[in-house]
Design an enzyme around this catalytic site. Structure first.
Site, mmCIF file in Angstrom:
data_model
loop_
_atom_site.group_PDB
_atom_site.id
_atom_site.type_symbol
_atom_site.label_atom_id
_atom_site.label_comp_id
_atom_site.label_asym_id
_atom_site.label_seq_id
_atom_site.Cartn_x
_atom_site.Cartn_y
_atom_site.Cartn_z
ATOM 1 N N SER A 193 -7.654 -5.521 -4.654
ATOM 2 C CA SER A 193 -8.584 -6.340 -3.923
ATOM 3 C C SER A 193 -10.108 -6.210 -4.371
ATOM 4 O O SER A 193 -10.089 -5.290 -5.968
ATOM 5 C CB SER A 193 -8.747 -5.563 -2.722
ATOM 6 N N GLY A 218 -0.325 5.408 -4.554
ATOM 7 C CA GLY A 218 -0.868 6.826 -4.993
ATOM 8 C C GLY A 218 -0.236 8.136 -4.124
ATOM 9 O O GLY A 218 0.253 9.005 -4.601
ATOM 10 N N ARG A 219 0.017 7.965 -2.461
ATOM 11 C CA ARG A 219 0.040 8.882 -1.905
ATOM 12 C C ARG A 219 1.788 8.920 -2.105
ATOM 13 O O ARG A 219 2.318 10.264 -2.001
ATOM 14 C CB ARG A 219 0.463 8.632 -0.326
ATOM 15 N N TRP A 220 2.023 8.337 -2.636
ATOM 16 C CA TRP A 220 3.762 8.149 -2.985
ATOM 17 C C TRP A 220 4.223 8.900 -3.912
ATOM 18 O O TRP A 220 4.860 10.350 -4.034
ATOM 19 C CB TRP A 220 4.729 6.764 -3.466
ATOM 20 N N LEU A 225 10.803 -19.984 -5.150
ATOM 21 C CA LEU A 225 9.998 -18.928 -4.374
ATOM 22 C C LEU A 225 8.560 -19.317 -5.151
ATOM 23 O O LEU A 225 8.624 -19.413 -6.017
ATOM 24 C CB LEU A 225 10.555 -17.873 -3.900
ATOM 25 N N SER A 231 -8.073 -4.659 6.081
ATOM 26 C CA SER A 231 -8.402 -4.401 4.409
ATOM 27 C C SER A 231 -9.207 -5.823 3.358
ATOM 28 O O SER A 231 -8.625 -5.470 2.443
ATOM 29 C CB SER A 231 -7.024 -4.036 3.379
ATOM 30 N N ARG A 262 -4.948 -1.699 8.353
ATOM 31 C CA ARG A 262 -5.495 -2.616 8.973
ATOM 32 C C ARG A 262 -5.424 -4.124 7.796
ATOM 33 O O ARG A 262 -4.084 -3.177 7.200
ATOM 34 C CB ARG A 262 -6.822 -1.250 7.928
ATOM 35 N N ARG A 290 -0.911 9.225 -9.566
ATOM 36 C CA ARG A 290 -1.211 8.408 -8.661
ATOM 37 C C ARG A 290 -0.931 7.343 -9.251
ATOM 38 O O ARG A 290 0.199 6.312 -8.711
ATOM 39 C CB ARG A 290 -2.972 8.111 -7.823
ATOM 40 N N GLU A 305 2.391 -12.735 12.780
ATOM 41 C CA GLU A 305 2.938 -11.863 13.255
ATOM 42 C C GLU A 305 2.372 -11.070 12.249
ATOM 43 O O GLU A 305 2.890 -10.765 11.078
ATOM 44 C CB GLU A 305 4.315 -12.134 13.461
ATOM 45 N N HIS A 312 2.138 3.592 -8.962
ATOM 46 C CA HIS A 312 2.187 1.936 -9.837
ATOM 47 C C HIS A 312 2.878 2.098 -10.346
ATOM 48 O O HIS A 312 3.398 0.520 -9.819
ATOM 49 C CB HIS A 312 0.961 1.934 -10.332
ATOM 50 N N ASP A 342 0.651 -1.005 -0.010
ATOM 51 C CA ASP A 342 0.239 -0.229 0.096
ATOM 52 C C ASP A 342 1.072 1.427 -0.597
ATOM 53 O O ASP A 342 1.996 1.430 0.537
ATOM 54 C CB ASP A 342 -1.034 0.192 1.701
HETATM 55 C C1 IPE Z 1 -5.414 -2.775 0.213
HETATM 56 O O1 IPE Z 1 -5.549 -1.276 -0.132
HETATM 57 C C2 IPE Z 1 -5.194 -3.885 -1.399
HETATM 58 C C3 IPE Z 1 -4.283 -3.784 -2.092
HETATM 59 C C4 IPE Z 1 -2.481 -2.607 -1.717
HETATM 60 C C5 IPE Z 1 -4.012 -4.395 -3.046
HETATM 61 P P1 IPE Z 1 -6.126 -0.065 -0.292
HETATM 62 O O2 IPE Z 1 -5.657 1.330 -0.419
HETATM 63 O O3 IPE Z 1 -7.550 -0.708 -1.295
HETATM 64 O O4 IPE Z 1 -6.954 -0.036 1.214
HETATM 65 P P2 IPE Z 1 -7.911 0.422 1.754
HETATM 66 O O5 IPE Z 1 -8.757 1.304 1.359
HETATM 67 O O6 IPE Z 1 -7.120 2.287 1.750
HETATM 68 O O7 IPE Z 1 -8.425 -0.057 2.949
HETATM 69 C C1 IPE Z 2 -1.665 -0.068 -2.853
HETATM 70 O O1 IPE Z 2 -1.184 2.133 -3.001
HETATM 71 C C2 IPE Z 2 -1.998 -0.223 -4.680
HETATM 72 C C3 IPE Z 2 -3.034 -0.497 -4.808
HETATM 73 C C4 IPE Z 2 -3.864 -0.488 -4.096
HETATM 74 C C5 IPE Z 2 -3.916 -1.504 -6.420
HETATM 75 P P1 IPE Z 2 -2.743 2.092 -3.014
HETATM 76 O O2 IPE Z 2 -3.029 3.037 -4.475
HETATM 77 O O3 IPE Z 2 -3.221 2.529 -2.016
HETATM 78 O O4 IPE Z 2 -2.028 3.859 -2.961
HETATM 79 P P2 IPE Z 2 -2.531 4.370 -1.673
HETATM 80 O O5 IPE Z 2 -3.048 4.265 -0.166
HETATM 81 O O6 IPE Z 2 -3.817 5.476 -2.373
HETATM 82 O O7 IPE Z 2 -1.518 5.611 -1.810
HETATM 83 MG MG MG Z 3 -4.100 2.673 -0.265
#
Ligand code: IPE
Ligand code: IPE
Ligand code: MG
Length: 249
Positions: free
Chosen positions: A67, A25-27, A133, A198, A196, A35, A209, A39, A22
């Site tokens: 997800s 997008g914020r990065w 792996l 998710s 969390r 965003r 853990e 990715h 996760d």
């Molecule tokens: C969880 O990240 C799913 C994946 C990393 C693929 P999300 O960014 O979708 O989770 P929420 O929505 O913040 O809980």
């Molecule tokens: C995780 O990064 C990748 C996917 C859920 C596909 P995000 O896209 O959720 O990035 P944030 O959480 O918005 O920064």
């Molecule tokens: Mg996210």
């Protein structure tokens, strides 16, 4: 650099590490970028962590890539992610073969666009004989969907008369999950700073853990994984027993 240098205990290695990747997008947004730029850079982190897990002798690495809830994102982002998946598989396949990595997927594969499904199936077939792996990509995955599918299968067998409802045990449930042969994760890592799960591996993480780290996924590298494994090796897993009982074992 040999990442096993830093005093990892070979007798306490995790067999299965699961990762919620996760923060892409914020990065990107922190750098004033789209965003999708995050990715794209997430793929470098995936490559590094796969290499590191292989070098450490970890057997299974499950990566949460998309997800069931992620289908609700803007259409352009979903399309970009599905395209990136095909491109990444194409670019990484040679490295996966070289490192003896076996690719598997978990999730509702039928939800994916045909091009993504085909690319995945091809990579699964090509890497099937590899002995290192196992990387499990969780795509259109959610823990609740997996549980719903498991309950449906069990109910079907009970209705057919091939399964006695009075004999349902945790082992029977396990046998009806998407990958009953894979041991539960020893470690679950979530990058990006949120604490969390998710909808990831809900049944399987009963005694896992948990590690929540602030690093955004595109910045995560195999050295970060190694540090988490080291930390894991110092945790006492009690499974309901007392610390004294664990020490006596
Ligand atoms: C969880 O990240 C799913 C994946 C990393 C693929 P999300 O960014 O979708 O989770 P929420 O929505 O913040 O809980
Ligand atoms: C995780 O990064 C990748 C996917 C859920 C596909 P995000 O896209 O959720 O990035 P944030 O959480 O918005 O920064
Ligand atoms: Mg996210």
């Amino acid at each position: 650099m040999n990442i096993t240098d830093k005093t990892l205990n070979p007798d306490k290695m995790p067999r299965h590490v699961a990762v919620i990747m996760d923060g892409n997008g914020r990065w990107a947004q922190r750098q004033g970028r789209e965003r999708t730029y995050g990715h794209q850079h997430g793929v470098e982190a995936v490559r590094s962590v796969i290499e590191g897990a292989g070098e450490m002798g970890i057997q299974y690495l499950t990566l949460y890539a998309f997800s069931t809830e992620n289908w609700n994102r803007p259409r352009e982002e979903v399309e970009m992610l599905m395209g990136l998946l095909v491109q990444a598989i194409h670019n990484e396949l040679e490295g996966l073969m070289k490192n003896q990595v076996r690719l598997q997927i978990t999730g509702r594969m039928k939800d994916l666009p045909a091009a993504s499904r085909d690319a995945l199936q091809d990579a699964i077939d090509r890497t099937a004989g590899n002995k290192g792996l196992t990387v499990v990509l969780a795509l259109s995955y959610s823990g609740r969907a997996e549980i719903v599918d498991m309950v449906g299968d069990i109910a079907h067998e009970a209705a057919q008369g091939t399964l006695d409802p009075g004999q349902i045990t945790a082992d029977i449930v396990q046998q009806h999950l998407y990958h009953s042969e894979i041991p539960d994760p020893d470690i679950l890592i979530r990058t990006g700073g949120d604490c969390r799960v998710s909808n990831f591996l809900l049944w399987q993480i009963a005694y896992t853990e948990l590690f929540f780290v602030p690093t955004m996924w595109p910045d995560f590298r195999k050295e970060d994984l190694r540090d988490i494994v080291l930390d894991f090796q110092h945790r006492e897993r009690r499974y309901g027993k007392t610390g004294e009982q664990v020490l006596e074992q």
